[in-house]
Scaffold this active site. Sequence first.
Site, mmCIF file in Angstrom:
data_model
loop_
_atom_site.group_PDB
_atom_site.id
_atom_site.type_symbol
_atom_site.label_atom_id
_atom_site.label_comp_id
_atom_site.label_asym_id
_atom_site.label_seq_id
_atom_site.Cartn_x
_atom_site.Cartn_y
_atom_site.Cartn_z
ATOM 1 N N TRP A 185 0.887 -1.403 -0.079
ATOM 2 C CA TRP A 185 0.013 0.040 -0.014
ATOM 3 C C TRP A 185 1.099 1.439 0.162
ATOM 4 O O TRP A 185 1.961 1.212 0.800
ATOM 5 C CB TRP A 185 -1.002 0.063 1.207
ATOM 6 N N GLU A 226 -3.151 -2.975 -2.176
ATOM 7 C CA GLU A 226 -4.278 -2.316 -1.466
ATOM 8 C C GLU A 226 -4.574 -1.205 -2.056
ATOM 9 O O GLU A 226 -3.691 -0.162 -2.256
ATOM 10 C CB GLU A 226 -3.909 -2.266 0.064
ATOM 11 N N LYS A 228 -7.035 2.835 -1.912
ATOM 12 C CA LYS A 228 -7.600 3.579 -0.833
ATOM 13 C C LYS A 228 -8.537 4.737 -1.516
ATOM 14 O O LYS A 228 -8.110 5.188 -3.050
ATOM 15 C CB LYS A 228 -6.603 4.357 -0.199
ATOM 16 N N HIS A 286 -8.628 -6.222 5.061
ATOM 17 C CA HIS A 286 -8.187 -5.470 6.092
ATOM 18 C C HIS A 286 -9.422 -5.060 6.854
ATOM 19 O O HIS A 286 -10.360 -3.967 6.341
ATOM 20 C CB HIS A 286 -7.294 -4.200 5.746
ATOM 21 N N ASP A 296 -10.386 3.951 11.241
ATOM 22 C CA ASP A 296 -9.598 2.856 12.027
ATOM 23 C C ASP A 296 -9.999 2.558 13.520
ATOM 24 O O ASP A 296 -9.048 2.478 14.270
ATOM 25 C CB ASP A 296 -8.142 3.232 11.983
ATOM 26 N N ASP A 326 -7.098 -4.290 10.957
ATOM 27 C CA ASP A 326 -6.414 -2.774 10.616
ATOM 28 C C ASP A 326 -6.729 -1.755 11.436
ATOM 29 O O ASP A 326 -7.930 -1.103 10.668
ATOM 30 C CB ASP A 326 -6.271 -2.474 9.146
#
Length: 424
Positions: A185, A226, A228, A286, A296, A326
């Site tokens: 990532w 990954e 985002k 995740h 998170d 995560d």
Amino acid sequence: MNPTVKQSYELARAQYAAHGIDTDEALERLSRIKLSVHCWQGDDVRGFLFREQELSGGISVTGSYPGAARTPQELRADLERAFSLIPGKHKVNLHAIYADTEEAVDLNELEPKHFQRWVDWAKEQGLGLDFNPTCFSHPKAADGFTLSHPDEAVRRFWIEHCQASRRIGASFGEQLGQPCVTNVWVPDGYKDLPADRLAPRRRLKEALDEVFAEPLDPAHHLDAVESKLFGLGSEAYVVGSHEFYMGYGLQNDKLICLDSGHFHPTETISNKLSSLSLFASGILLHVSRPMRWDSDHVVILDDELLEIARELVRGELLERTFIGLDFFDGSINRVAAWVIGTRSTLKALLRALLEPAEALRQAELDGDYTTRLALAEEFKSYPFGAVWDYYCERSGVPAREAWLDDVKAYEREVQLPRGEAARV
């Protein structure tokens, strides 16, 4: 075993058996699931290579709860305490900045030897290891770009770091006898509207091609990529978007990582699993709790977690999906955060394993949507908690909230004195 727990389990087993659900088989399946527990919850993503470096890449940890781990030894001790309260045998997910070495080494110079103490510890504990290159919190990532950086020298540094990370991951898998998933990532992106969206993505694709050029034994190592949606400092444009990595992963036979906080606030990853499973060789999850997008928070047993578990079970995707956690919350005891999040994820999987999936599918095929809805609702109050308590006690860990006393004692005896020692 507590006789009440045993008795409650027997009653629950009979209730589930009436619908053809074997609770013993469900627990056996659950015991084979290895969750990848992220090390960075234990020290607020500081790591040990560059502890004075400020967090970057859109990563922010809030809270100053006392007792964060300051050394690899403290972090491993905290993880041991957490795993002693979690049923099953699992994995630990490491970032490159968690190297355990006295040697002054930069990210592109890392080797398996810098993580050997982690491997030795994992062997002793019966755990697996996963890995991640750390493409943030470094001077060469200060402007928000790494693998897609327009400066070839900077880009080369990050390519070398990711290549080194893959070799480290492969060494984990070879030594521990189970595949290590190394997940790439990068935070690359622009805060405001870019003039050119294509060039950074072309550079990222070319860099990834170099990173993955070295063939590694899939029995030891698996690659994941990954995406985002946006981040702090990359609100307008992220180079590694979902569309980019889905295309790259499918074309290059890589695991595609879905992070539950990396999409629009109303977009869920549970609804993506069935589609992606038809085309991808495998999926990495995740799991976090995006209360306000990628915030998170510690995972809890909420609706989306249950839906993720149901999709994995009903779609028979457990064998092809790697489940990692995560989240990073510095406002509560960090060992407790691990225990809450990991146990919640296991509870969700158990609930899904104890649902009448075949009966629900058959009702749907028959067009009997009344039965489908009625069964789905009634099973929400079936005694899965009795099955969970039995599983915990059978695994030698506390049932229900009894684990909290252990964490509180550990906090008093081990974690709080860390702060006292630092002030002396």
